[in-house]
Enzyme design. Structure first.
Site, mmCIF file in Angstrom:
data_model
loop_
_atom_site.group_PDB
_atom_site.id
_atom_site.type_symbol
_atom_site.label_atom_id
_atom_site.label_comp_id
_atom_site.label_asym_id
_atom_site.label_seq_id
_atom_site.Cartn_x
_atom_site.Cartn_y
_atom_site.Cartn_z
ATOM 1 N N SER A 198 0.823 -1.210 0.000
ATOM 2 C CA SER A 198 0.000 0.000 0.000
ATOM 3 C C SER A 198 0.860 1.265 0.000
ATOM 4 O O SER A 198 1.642 1.484 -0.915
ATOM 5 C CB SER A 198 -0.951 -0.062 1.206
ATOM 6 O OG SER A 198 -1.909 0.960 1.138
ATOM 7 N N HIS A 247 -2.964 -0.960 -4.592
ATOM 8 C CA HIS A 247 -4.418 -0.884 -4.709
ATOM 9 C C HIS A 247 -4.864 0.576 -4.630
ATOM 10 O O HIS A 247 -4.082 1.452 -4.216
ATOM 11 C CB HIS A 247 -5.096 -1.728 -3.629
ATOM 12 C CG HIS A 247 -4.753 -1.302 -2.233
ATOM 13 N ND1 HIS A 247 -5.221 -0.131 -1.660
ATOM 14 C CD2 HIS A 247 -3.979 -1.881 -1.287
ATOM 15 C CE1 HIS A 247 -4.761 -0.018 -0.427
ATOM 16 N NE2 HIS A 247 -3.995 -1.067 -0.179
#
Length: 237
Positions: free
Chosen positions: A121, A144
Site C-alpha cells: 500500500s 491498490h
C-alpha cells in the site's frame, strides 16, 4: 622507579555507546554503524504507518512524529554519511506515509531502501523514495486504490478527494521509479489478483521487471550500493 599499572576498569565510553545503540534499536528500530566507508544509519520502517490516530497497543507501528524529525536530524548531522532503510510494512495512513516518503526523497545524503517481507500500500512510495531501491526475491508489494475506513460522506467532493489523493501517489511513485503513471494506475485497478479487492500483488523480481524497484538484492547489495554513493559524494565534495 615508577610502576606502570594497567587499569582494570571497563571502557566506559564503549559501554555508553553500546547502551545508546541498544536503546535506539528498542525505541526507534535504528542503529548507527561506523565503517571504513563512513557512518551508516540504519532505520527500519515496519508494521503499520501510524497517522493522526493511534493504533491499538497490540499493533507494531512506525510513528511519523518520530520519523520526520529524525530524518531532518540525519540530513543535518555531520556524523552520518548515509542512511539505509529496511522496510517491512503493511501500509497505513496515506498522508503520514507520503510525508515520510517526501522527506526521504528530499534528502541529499546517500540513501538506499531494501524491501524485506513486504512493503504494501503506502509502503510502495516509501520503498521508491530512496536514491536506490532493492527488494529480496520473496518481498511482496500490494498496489491498490486509496481506501478509507469509517464514515464517508456520499458526495461528489468525496470522490474527487479520493481521486486527487490517488493521483498524488501515482505521481510520486512514477516520479521516483521507472514505471509509467499509466502502468502503475493499471496495477492499482487490476481485478484478477485480489479476492476481496481490486489491485495487484507483485513480488521482488516482478517489481524490478516493472520498473518500480531498481534491483533484486539483499543486505550486502544494499550496503555496497550505499558505500558507492558515500564514496562518490566524498569525491565530489
Amino acid at each position: 622507579m615508577s610502576k606502570i599499572t594497567k587499569s582494570t576498569e571497563p571502557d566506559k565510553t564503549s559501554e555508553n555507546d553500546a547502551g545508546t545503540t541498544t536503546q535506539s534499536i528498542l525505541d526507534f528500530g535504528s542503529a548507527m554503524t561506523r565503517t571504513a566507508h563512513g557512518s551508516v544509519y540504519c532505520l527500519t520502517i515496519i508494521g503499520q504507518i501510524e497517522g493522526h490516530m493511534s493504533a491499538s497497543t497490540n499493533t507494531k507501528t512506525t510513528k511519523y512524529e518520530h520519523v520526520l524529525p529524525l530524518l531532518a536530524k540525519l540530513e543535518e548531522s555531520e556524523e552520518v554519511d548515509g542512511v539505509l532503510f529496511l522496510l517491512n510494512t503493511v501500509g497505513g495512513d496515506v498522508e503520514a506515509g507520503l510525508a515520510i516518503a517526501e522527506l526521504i526523497a528530499g534528502m541529499e545524503k546517500p540513501t538506499v531502501s531494501i524491501v524485506l517481507g513486504g512493503s504494501h500500500s503506502i509502503g510502495v512510495p516509501l520503498a521508491v523514495a530512496a536514491r536506490r531501491s532493492f527488494a529480496v526475491p520473496s518481498a511482496a508489494m500490494t498496489i491498490h486504490p486509496v481506501r478509507m475506513s469509517g464514515t464517508v460522506i456520499a458526495a461528489p467532493q468525496t470522490y474527487s478527494y479520493f481521486q486527487r489523493l490517488q493521483e498524488r501517489i501515482v505521481a510520486f511513485v512514477a516520479g521516483h521509479s521507472h514505471i509509467s503513471p499509466e502502468e502503475f494506475r493499471s496495477l492499482m485497478l487490476r481485478k484478477d489478483d485480489m479476492a476481496a479487492d481490486v489491485g495487484s500483488v507483485i513480488y521482488g523480481e516482478e517489481a524490478v521487471e516493472k520498473g518500480i524497484i531498481d534491483a533484486v538484492g539483499g543486505l550486502s547489495d544494499g550496503l555496497q550500493c550505499l558505500y558507492r554513493q558515500i564514496e562518490e559524494k566524498k569525491g565530489n565534495s
